[in-house]
Scaffold this motif. Structure first.
Motif, short mmCIF file in Angstrom:
data_model
loop_
_atom_site.label_atom_id
_atom_site.label_comp_id
_atom_site.label_asym_id
_atom_site.label_seq_id
_atom_site.Cartn_x
_atom_site.Cartn_y
_atom_site.Cartn_z
N UNK A 135 -14.44 -11.52 -1.15
CA UNK A 135 -14.63 -13.01 -0.71
C UNK A 135 -13.40 -13.66 -1.22
N UNK A 136 -12.45 -13.18 -2.09
CA UNK A 136 -11.27 -13.78 -2.59
C UNK A 136 -10.46 -13.34 -1.21
N UNK A 137 -10.42 -12.74 -0.27
CA UNK A 137 -9.53 -12.42 0.74
C UNK A 137 -9.03 -13.63 1.57
N UNK A 138 -8.14 -14.10 1.71
CA UNK A 138 -7.44 -15.26 2.07
C UNK A 138 -5.81 -15.26 1.97
N UNK A 139 -5.22 -16.25 2.86
CA UNK A 139 -3.93 -16.45 2.61
C UNK A 139 -3.94 -17.54 1.35
N UNK A 140 -3.10 -17.28 0.34
CA UNK A 140 -3.07 -18.32 -0.56
C UNK A 140 -1.63 -18.92 -0.68
N UNK A 141 -1.96 -20.40 -0.71
CA UNK A 141 -0.54 -21.30 -0.79
C UNK A 141 -0.36 -22.10 -1.92
N UNK A 142 1.00 -22.14 -2.36
CA UNK A 142 1.30 -22.89 -3.43
C UNK A 142 1.39 -24.33 -3.08
N UNK A 143 1.13 -25.37 -3.75
CA UNK A 143 1.36 -26.61 -3.43
C UNK A 143 2.00 -27.47 -4.72
#
Length: 114
Positions: free
Chosen positions: A88-96
């Motif tokens: 469930x941690x599968x995702x695209x991760x973005x820095x902000x």
């Protein structure tokens, strides 16, 4: 011009670890709150972790105890150490950058296989 470039994503098995990096240019990140967000397919983007200029951190409940956000002000880089990864941690991760999301990176894909 402010730019944020994420790296470190990839494919990992359940229980594995990854470290994401966000390299900033055009600004000095020590002045700002920096955050990591993620967006899974079909879901809204959500806050994963945030670190304020003074070093205070906060995390989404789903990652507490598994993820750690940190910053190296000398290198102008923010990290996200992710341990005990779950599918469930599968995702695209973005820095902000900034509390209001002033600037975003292009994202890095994290895929956790079961």
């Amino acid at each position: 011009q402010v730019q944020l470039v994420e790296s470190g994503g990839g494919l990992v098995q359940t229980g594995g670890s990854l470290q994401l990096s966000c390299a900033a240019s055009g600004t000095i990140i020590s002045r700002y709150t920096m955050g990591w967000y993620r967006q899974a397919p079909g879901k809204q983007r959500e806050l994963v972790a945030r670190i304020r200029s003074g070093g205070t951190t906060n995390y989404a409940d789903s990652v507490k105890g598994r993820f750690t956000i940190s910053r190296d002000n000398a290198k102008n880089v923010v990290y996200l150490q992710m341990n005990s990864l779950k599918p469930e941690d599968t995702a695209v991760y973005y820095c902000c950058l900034g509390v209001l999301g002033d600037y975003w990176g292009q994202g890095t894909q994290v895929t956790v296989s079961s």
